[in-house]
Design a protein around this motif. Sequence first.
Motif, PDB file in Angstrom:
ATOM      1  N   GLY A   1      66.495  11.912  27.810  1.00  0.00           N
ATOM      2  CA  GLY A   1      67.237  12.613  28.851  1.00  0.00           C
ATOM      3  C   GLY A   1      68.730  12.356  28.829  1.00  0.00           C
ATOM      4  N   VAL A   2      69.217  11.562  27.848  1.00  0.00           N
ATOM      5  CA  VAL A   2      70.651  11.297  27.731  1.00  0.00           C
ATOM      6  C   VAL A   2      71.306  12.529  27.115  1.00  0.00           C
ATOM      7  CG1 VAL A   2      72.434   9.837  26.668  1.00  0.00           C
ATOM      8  CG2 VAL A   2      70.289   8.817  27.474  1.00  0.00           C
ATOM      9  N   SER A   3      72.341  13.032  27.770  1.00  0.00           N
ATOM     10  CA  SER A   3      73.059  14.209  27.296  1.00  0.00           C
ATOM     11  C   SER A   3      74.128  13.798  26.288  1.00  0.00           C
ATOM     12  CB  SER A   3      73.708  14.922  28.484  1.00  0.00           C
ATOM     13  OG  SER A   3      74.423  16.052  28.044  1.00  0.00           O
ATOM     14  N   TRP A   4      74.169  14.513  25.164  1.00  0.00           N
ATOM     15  CA  TRP A   4      75.128  14.261  24.089  1.00  0.00           C
ATOM     16  C   TRP A   4      75.921  15.528  23.797  1.00  0.00           C
ATOM     17  CZ3 TRP A   4      75.749   9.574  21.586  1.00  0.00           C
ATOM     18  CH2 TRP A   4      74.764   8.608  21.846  1.00  0.00           C
TER      19      TRP A   4
ATOM     20  N   TYR B   1      76.756   2.126  30.136  1.00  0.00           N
ATOM     21  CA  TYR B   1      75.607   1.231  30.286  1.00  0.00           C
ATOM     22  C   TYR B   1      74.439   2.110  30.714  1.00  0.00           C
ATOM     23  CZ  TYR B   1      73.548  -3.405  30.843  1.00  0.00           C
ATOM     24  OH  TYR B   1      72.800  -4.537  30.678  1.00  0.00           O
ATOM     25  N   LEU B   2      73.446   2.239  29.842  1.00  0.00           N
ATOM     26  CA  LEU B   2      72.320   3.143  30.068  1.00  0.00           C
ATOM     27  C   LEU B   2      71.073   2.366  30.489  1.00  0.00           C
ATOM     28  CD1 LEU B   2      72.828   5.318  26.859  1.00  0.00           C
ATOM     29  CD2 LEU B   2      73.743   5.732  29.151  1.00  0.00           C
ATOM     30  N   PHE B   3      70.404   2.843  31.519  1.00  0.00           N
ATOM     31  CA  PHE B   3      69.182   2.211  32.018  1.00  0.00           C
ATOM     32  C   PHE B   3      67.989   3.101  31.672  1.00  0.00           C
ATOM     33  CE2 PHE B   3      72.592   0.385  34.453  1.00  0.00           C
ATOM     34  CZ  PHE B   3      72.258  -0.953  34.490  1.00  0.00           C
ATOM     35  N   PHE B   4      67.132   2.621  30.792  1.00  0.00           N
ATOM     36  CA  PHE B   4      66.011   3.404  30.287  1.00  0.00           C
ATOM     37  C   PHE B   4      64.708   3.165  31.045  1.00  0.00           C
ATOM     38  CE2 PHE B   4      69.064   3.467  26.851  1.00  0.00           C
ATOM     39  CZ  PHE B   4      69.032   4.801  26.473  1.00  0.00           C
ATOM     40  N   GLU B   5      64.720   2.320  32.028  1.00  0.00           N
ATOM     41  CA  GLU B   5      63.601   2.109  32.954  1.00  0.00           C
ATOM     42  C   GLU B   5      62.251   1.895  32.258  1.00  0.00           C
ATOM     43  OE1 GLU B   5      64.011   1.365  36.069  1.00  0.00           O
ATOM     44  OE2 GLU B   5      66.164   1.730  35.918  1.00  0.00           O
ATOM     45  N   GLY B   6      62.261   1.103  31.176  1.00  0.00           N
ATOM     46  CA  GLY B   6      61.022   0.753  30.483  1.00  0.00           C
ATOM     47  C   GLY B   6      60.945   1.253  29.055  1.00  0.00           C
ATOM     48  N   ARG B   7      61.900   2.090  28.607  1.00  0.00           N
ATOM     49  CA  ARG B   7      61.858   2.650  27.259  1.00  0.00           C
ATOM     50  C   ARG B   7      63.056   2.224  26.410  1.00  0.00           C
ATOM     51  NH1 ARG B   7      60.948   8.902  27.411  1.00  0.00           N
ATOM     52  NH2 ARG B   7      60.420   8.531  25.240  1.00  0.00           N
TER      53      ARG B   7
ATOM     54  N   SER C   1      61.105   0.999  36.183  1.00  0.00           N
ATOM     55  CA  SER C   1      60.423   1.905  37.102  1.00  0.00           C
ATOM     56  C   SER C   1      59.712   3.054  36.393  1.00  0.00           C
ATOM     57  CB  SER C   1      61.417   2.496  38.105  1.00  0.00           C
ATOM     58  OG  SER C   1      62.290   3.409  37.453  1.00  0.00           O
ATOM     59  N   GLY C   2      60.094   3.302  35.110  1.00  0.00           N
ATOM     60  CA  GLY C   2      59.509   4.420  34.380  1.00  0.00           C
ATOM     61  C   GLY C   2      60.160   5.752  34.706  1.00  0.00           C
ATOM     62  N   LYS C   3      61.220   5.733  35.520  1.00  0.00           N
ATOM     63  CA  LYS C   3      61.865   6.973  35.958  1.00  0.00           C
ATOM     64  C   LYS C   3      63.356   6.932  35.650  1.00  0.00           C
ATOM     65  CE  LYS C   3      58.632   7.233  39.785  1.00  0.00           C
ATOM     66  NZ  LYS C   3      58.480   7.128  41.224  1.00  0.00           N
ATOM     67  N   SER C   4      63.738   7.224  34.414  1.00  0.00           N
ATOM     68  CA  SER C   4      65.158   7.287  34.043  1.00  0.00           C
ATOM     69  C   SER C   4      65.757   8.566  34.596  1.00  0.00           C
ATOM     70  CB  SER C   4      65.331   7.291  32.525  1.00  0.00           C
ATOM     71  OG  SER C   4      64.815   6.125  31.966  1.00  0.00           O
ATOM     72  N   SER C   5      67.024   8.493  34.953  1.00  0.00           N
ATOM     73  CA  SER C   5      67.729   9.685  35.430  1.00  0.00           C
ATOM     74  C   SER C   5      69.152   9.640  34.906  1.00  0.00           C
ATOM     75  CB  SER C   5      67.731   9.729  36.961  1.00  0.00           C
ATOM     76  OG  SER C   5      68.435  10.857  37.405  1.00  0.00           O
ATOM     77  N   PHE C   6      69.400  10.406  33.867  1.00  0.00           N
ATOM     78  CA  PHE C   6      70.727  10.462  33.263  1.00  0.00           C
ATOM     79  C   PHE C   6      71.348  11.792  33.660  1.00  0.00           C
ATOM     80  CE2 PHE C   6      68.178   7.809  30.346  1.00  0.00           C
ATOM     81  CZ  PHE C   6      68.910   6.635  30.431  1.00  0.00           C
ATOM     82  N   GLN C   7      72.108  11.801  34.737  1.00  0.00           N
ATOM     83  CA  GLN C   7      72.710  13.040  35.221  1.00  0.00           C
ATOM     84  C   GLN C   7      74.191  12.831  35.502  1.00  0.00           C
ATOM     85  OE1 GLN C   7      70.418  14.190  38.640  1.00  0.00           O
ATOM     86  NE2 GLN C   7      68.645  14.756  37.422  1.00  0.00           N
ATOM     87  N   GLY C   8      74.952  13.882  35.331  1.00  0.00           N
ATOM     88  CA  GLY C   8      76.354  13.851  35.698  1.00  0.00           C
ATOM     89  C   GLY C   8      77.292  13.293  34.641  1.00  0.00           C
ATOM     90  N   PHE C   9      76.790  13.090  33.417  1.00  0.00           N
ATOM     91  CA  PHE C   9      77.652  12.613  32.335  1.00  0.00           C
ATOM     92  C   PHE C   9      77.045  13.004  30.998  1.00  0.00           C
ATOM     93  CE2 PHE C   9      74.491   9.330  32.472  1.00  0.00           C
ATOM     94  CZ  PHE C   9      74.353   8.908  31.168  1.00  0.00           C
TER      95      PHE C   9
END
Length: 137
Positions: free
Chosen positions: A128-131, A6-12, A74-82
């Motif tokens: 910023g999503v890592s693939w 479940y990805l949260f894009f914070e406005g995008r 919030s405009g601040k997505s953070s996709f880290q650790g996966f």
Amino acid sequence: MQVQPYLFFEGRCEEAIEFYRKTLGAETDMLMRYKDGPEPTPDCQMPPGSENKVMHASLRIGESTVMASDGRCSGKSSFQGFSLSFKAPDDASAARTFAALGEGGQVQMPLAKTFFASSFGMVADRFGVSWMVIVEP
């Protein structure tokens, strides 16, 4: 049992859905905007103008389901650790997918032959999503 990202894009989110439609052939199974939901509770206030943002979406990518939202906008997505792993059917498909995901993003490990795959590479897309793109031997 299934585990679904479940990805949260914070406005995008809507932009991300369109990007994944073009690059991965994603299909939108469901999309609900904040304006379609019940009245917000006092502890869940959204920024003004976010009524058309995505409250919940379900995307089908091949046989997988990925869920997405604009979260709290919030405009601040953070996709880290996966990382999401994309299993391509062949090296040519892997190269096309890797290049498409990398448009506006950042290559973390170039696509190349490895001891465990005929093609493997890692790329963070423009959100910023890592693939990880892989073709198993």
